[in-house]
Design a protein around this motif. Sequence first.
Motif, mmCIF file in Angstrom:
data_model
loop_
_atom_site.group_PDB
_atom_site.id
_atom_site.type_symbol
_atom_site.label_atom_id
_atom_site.label_comp_id
_atom_site.label_asym_id
_atom_site.label_seq_id
_atom_site.Cartn_x
_atom_site.Cartn_y
_atom_site.Cartn_z
ATOM 1 N N GLY A 145 1.343 -1.614 -0.109
ATOM 2 C CA GLY A 145 -0.012 -0.126 0.158
ATOM 3 C C GLY A 145 1.013 1.144 -0.164
ATOM 4 N N GLY A 146 0.007 2.500 0.064
ATOM 5 C CA GLY A 146 0.597 3.766 0.481
ATOM 6 C C GLY A 146 1.823 4.125 -0.986
ATOM 7 N N ARG A 147 1.233 3.975 -2.120
ATOM 8 C CA ARG A 147 2.051 3.913 -3.404
ATOM 9 C C ARG A 147 2.470 4.954 -3.355
ATOM 10 N NH1 ARG A 147 3.793 1.115 -7.666
ATOM 11 N NH2 ARG A 147 3.477 2.078 -9.827
ATOM 12 N N ARG A 148 3.541 5.364 -3.604
ATOM 13 C CA ARG A 148 3.359 7.280 -4.510
ATOM 14 C C ARG A 148 4.501 7.345 -6.147
ATOM 15 N NH1 ARG A 148 4.217 10.879 0.798
ATOM 16 N NH2 ARG A 148 3.126 9.413 1.991
ATOM 17 N N THR A 149 3.856 8.181 -6.447
ATOM 18 C CA THR A 149 5.209 7.648 -7.807
ATOM 19 C C THR A 149 4.823 9.573 -7.582
ATOM 20 O OG1 THR A 149 2.914 8.273 -9.205
ATOM 21 C CG2 THR A 149 3.748 6.128 -8.860
ATOM 22 N N ALA A 150 6.092 9.699 -9.186
ATOM 23 C CA ALA A 150 6.348 11.289 -9.139
ATOM 24 C C ALA A 150 7.108 11.516 -10.277
ATOM 25 C CB ALA A 150 7.569 11.966 -7.034
ATOM 26 N N VAL A 151 6.589 12.402 -10.862
ATOM 27 C CA VAL A 151 7.237 12.369 -11.936
ATOM 28 C C VAL A 151 7.918 14.010 -11.804
ATOM 29 C CG1 VAL A 151 7.477 12.753 -14.942
ATOM 30 C CG2 VAL A 151 6.000 10.945 -13.891
ATOM 31 N N THR A 152 9.162 13.925 -12.519
ATOM 32 C CA THR A 152 9.944 15.732 -12.451
ATOM 33 C C THR A 152 10.511 15.999 -13.756
ATOM 34 O OG1 THR A 152 10.303 15.721 -9.801
ATOM 35 C CG2 THR A 152 11.628 16.854 -10.971
ATOM 36 N N SER A 153 10.620 17.314 -14.370
ATOM 37 C CA SER A 153 11.136 17.142 -15.364
ATOM 38 C C SER A 153 11.643 18.818 -15.501
ATOM 39 C CB SER A 153 10.486 17.856 -16.267
ATOM 40 O OG SER A 153 8.914 17.195 -17.083
ATOM 41 N N PHE A 154 13.364 19.264 -15.391
ATOM 42 C CA PHE A 154 13.787 19.798 -15.596
ATOM 43 C C PHE A 154 13.949 20.531 -16.042
ATOM 44 C CE2 PHE A 154 15.420 16.564 -12.495
ATOM 45 C CZ PHE A 154 15.568 16.995 -11.427
ATOM 46 N N SER A 155 14.116 22.482 -15.646
ATOM 47 C CA SER A 155 14.545 23.227 -17.223
ATOM 48 C C SER A 155 15.778 23.293 -17.716
ATOM 49 C CB SER A 155 13.717 24.211 -16.124
ATOM 50 O OG SER A 155 15.044 25.049 -15.419
ATOM 51 N N ALA A 156 15.644 24.100 -18.731
ATOM 52 C CA ALA A 156 17.216 24.332 -19.505
ATOM 53 C C ALA A 156 18.320 25.611 -18.188
ATOM 54 C CB ALA A 156 16.778 24.867 -20.751
ATOM 55 N N VAL A 157 17.447 25.819 -17.529
ATOM 56 C CA VAL A 157 17.920 26.693 -16.475
ATOM 57 C C VAL A 157 18.958 25.735 -15.653
ATOM 58 C CG1 VAL A 157 18.051 28.804 -14.888
ATOM 59 C CG2 VAL A 157 16.435 28.698 -16.754
ATOM 60 N N ALA A 158 18.321 25.024 -15.126
ATOM 61 C CA ALA A 158 18.504 24.080 -13.678
ATOM 62 C C ALA A 158 20.059 23.172 -14.916
ATOM 63 C CB ALA A 158 17.657 22.501 -13.464
ATOM 64 N N LEU A 159 20.109 22.603 -15.692
ATOM 65 C CA LEU A 159 20.621 21.738 -16.520
ATOM 66 C C LEU A 159 22.024 22.732 -16.553
ATOM 67 C CD1 LEU A 159 18.548 19.473 -18.737
ATOM 68 C CD2 LEU A 159 19.555 19.176 -16.663
ATOM 69 N N ALA A 160 21.728 23.926 -17.025
ATOM 70 C CA ALA A 160 22.912 25.062 -17.592
ATOM 71 C C ALA A 160 23.375 25.552 -16.222
ATOM 72 C CB ALA A 160 22.739 26.375 -18.290
ATOM 73 N N GLU A 161 22.864 25.500 -14.824
ATOM 74 C CA GLU A 161 23.745 26.121 -13.446
ATOM 75 C C GLU A 161 23.981 24.791 -12.690
ATOM 76 O OE1 GLU A 161 23.840 29.132 -12.931
ATOM 77 O OE2 GLU A 161 22.865 29.868 -14.732
ATOM 78 N N VAL A 162 23.313 23.488 -12.996
ATOM 79 C CA VAL A 162 23.120 22.519 -12.390
ATOM 80 C C VAL A 162 24.660 21.511 -12.088
ATOM 81 C CG1 VAL A 162 22.705 21.015 -10.501
ATOM 82 C CG2 VAL A 162 21.470 23.502 -10.574
ATOM 83 N N GLU A 163 25.741 21.678 -12.787
ATOM 84 C CA GLU A 163 26.649 20.404 -12.969
ATOM 85 C C GLU A 163 26.093 18.906 -13.001
ATOM 86 O OE1 GLU A 163 31.485 19.030 -13.357
ATOM 87 O OE2 GLU A 163 30.812 20.906 -11.957
ATOM 88 N N GLU A 164 25.775 18.697 -11.861
ATOM 89 C CA GLU A 164 25.359 17.676 -11.763
ATOM 90 C C GLU A 164 23.872 16.804 -11.931
ATOM 91 O OE1 GLU A 164 27.737 18.743 -7.641
ATOM 92 O OE2 GLU A 164 25.867 20.192 -9.296
ATOM 93 N N LEU A 165 23.667 17.291 -12.371
ATOM 94 C CA LEU A 165 22.232 17.391 -12.563
ATOM 95 C C LEU A 165 22.484 16.776 -14.381
ATOM 96 C CD1 LEU A 165 19.493 19.444 -11.892
ATOM 97 C CD2 LEU A 165 19.186 16.965 -11.539
ATOM 98 N N ALA A 166 23.575 17.967 -14.737
ATOM 99 C CA ALA A 166 23.929 17.826 -16.294
ATOM 100 C C ALA A 166 24.536 16.815 -16.655
ATOM 101 C CB ALA A 166 24.919 19.116 -17.644
ATOM 102 N N ARG A 167 24.564 16.775 -15.933
ATOM 103 C CA ARG A 167 26.415 14.937 -16.432
ATOM 104 C C ARG A 167 24.944 13.345 -16.237
ATOM 105 N NH1 ARG A 167 28.923 15.015 -10.889
ATOM 106 N NH2 ARG A 167 30.552 16.562 -11.008
ATOM 107 N N TYR A 168 23.676 14.078 -16.063
ATOM 108 C CA TYR A 168 22.629 12.460 -16.282
ATOM 109 C C TYR A 168 21.984 12.177 -17.491
ATOM 110 C CZ TYR A 168 22.029 11.703 -11.330
ATOM 111 O OH TYR A 168 22.330 10.715 -10.267
ATOM 112 N N ARG A 169 22.972 13.464 -18.626
ATOM 113 C CA ARG A 169 21.929 13.596 -19.516
ATOM 114 C C ARG A 169 22.905 11.891 -20.548
ATOM 115 N NH1 ARG A 169 22.062 18.586 -24.345
ATOM 116 N NH2 ARG A 169 21.176 16.401 -26.166
ATOM 117 N N ASP A 170 24.110 11.850 -20.275
ATOM 118 C CA ASP A 170 24.663 11.463 -20.762
ATOM 119 C C ASP A 170 24.120 9.739 -20.496
ATOM 120 O OD1 ASP A 170 25.741 12.803 -22.433
ATOM 121 O OD2 ASP A 170 27.749 12.922 -21.159
ATOM 122 N N ARG A 171 23.674 9.640 -19.176
ATOM 123 C CA ARG A 171 22.993 8.458 -19.029
ATOM 124 C C ARG A 171 22.084 7.884 -18.890
ATOM 125 N NH1 ARG A 171 26.911 9.625 -14.814
ATOM 126 N NH2 ARG A 171 25.507 9.801 -12.653
#
Length: 247
Positions: A145-171
């Motif tokens: 029980g207690g199922r939770r689902t989350a879908v998150t989309s990141f902006s171009a700003v987040a990917l440009a400013e946050v290096e750790e997030l940008a690295r995930y594009r290749d994988r």
Amino acid sequence: MARTSPHDHPLTGAQPLYLRVATRLLGELRDGTVPPGERLPGERRLAEHFGVSRETVRQALEVLRRDGLLATDRRGSHAALPGRPARSPAALTFPVGARAAEPCTGDRATVTWEAPPREHAAALGLAPGRPTLVHRYTSETADGGGRRTAVTSFSAVALAEVEELARYRDRADGAASAQLRRAYDWMRRAGLTLHHRDTITPLTESPSVRVVRRVHDQYARPLEITDLLVDARQDALVYEFTLPAAG
């Protein structure tokens, strides 16, 4: 001959360069920049960070490893300082509210590089069909029980400013696990002030609740939007936001 450690002496220009780098890296480990158990960046990135050669970084890492401050395994080098890291008082585990209160048997997170849902694209200022980093998270309690689902989309700003997030594009293949628990820490370390706005809507003819979270920075630029569905039959919805005092 007595062995020299980076914490034996204050940082001075008379010290060998590798020992000065070891001292600076030790300071970053102690202030929680790299929490205990988390993998350090590679030698090339550390060399760029400290403005030295990879050989100097290698020597500095060996000093810390010798003193038991780093542990190395097949995944790389990890901080091994005792105790908990110094965390920001505003740290929030991403995605907020997606983890159930009870222990989870099903806890899966992946990322893809794809066009986000239309509502997400509009909120992030993305042109229709333009791909971005999309994170999907599923959590379920031990009794199913207690199922939770989350879908998150990141902006171009987040990917440009946050290096750790940008690295995930290749994988971002949608297959490998991608836990982004520290995404908000990464954003704050990139100099972004985070403003959260949650809209909570009970769903008709269902015990579930929909939470739409929008996060923007101090310049009102969108960073991410999350669509969270919560089976609310068992769990209360608890959101804890801690804001740092004005300096």
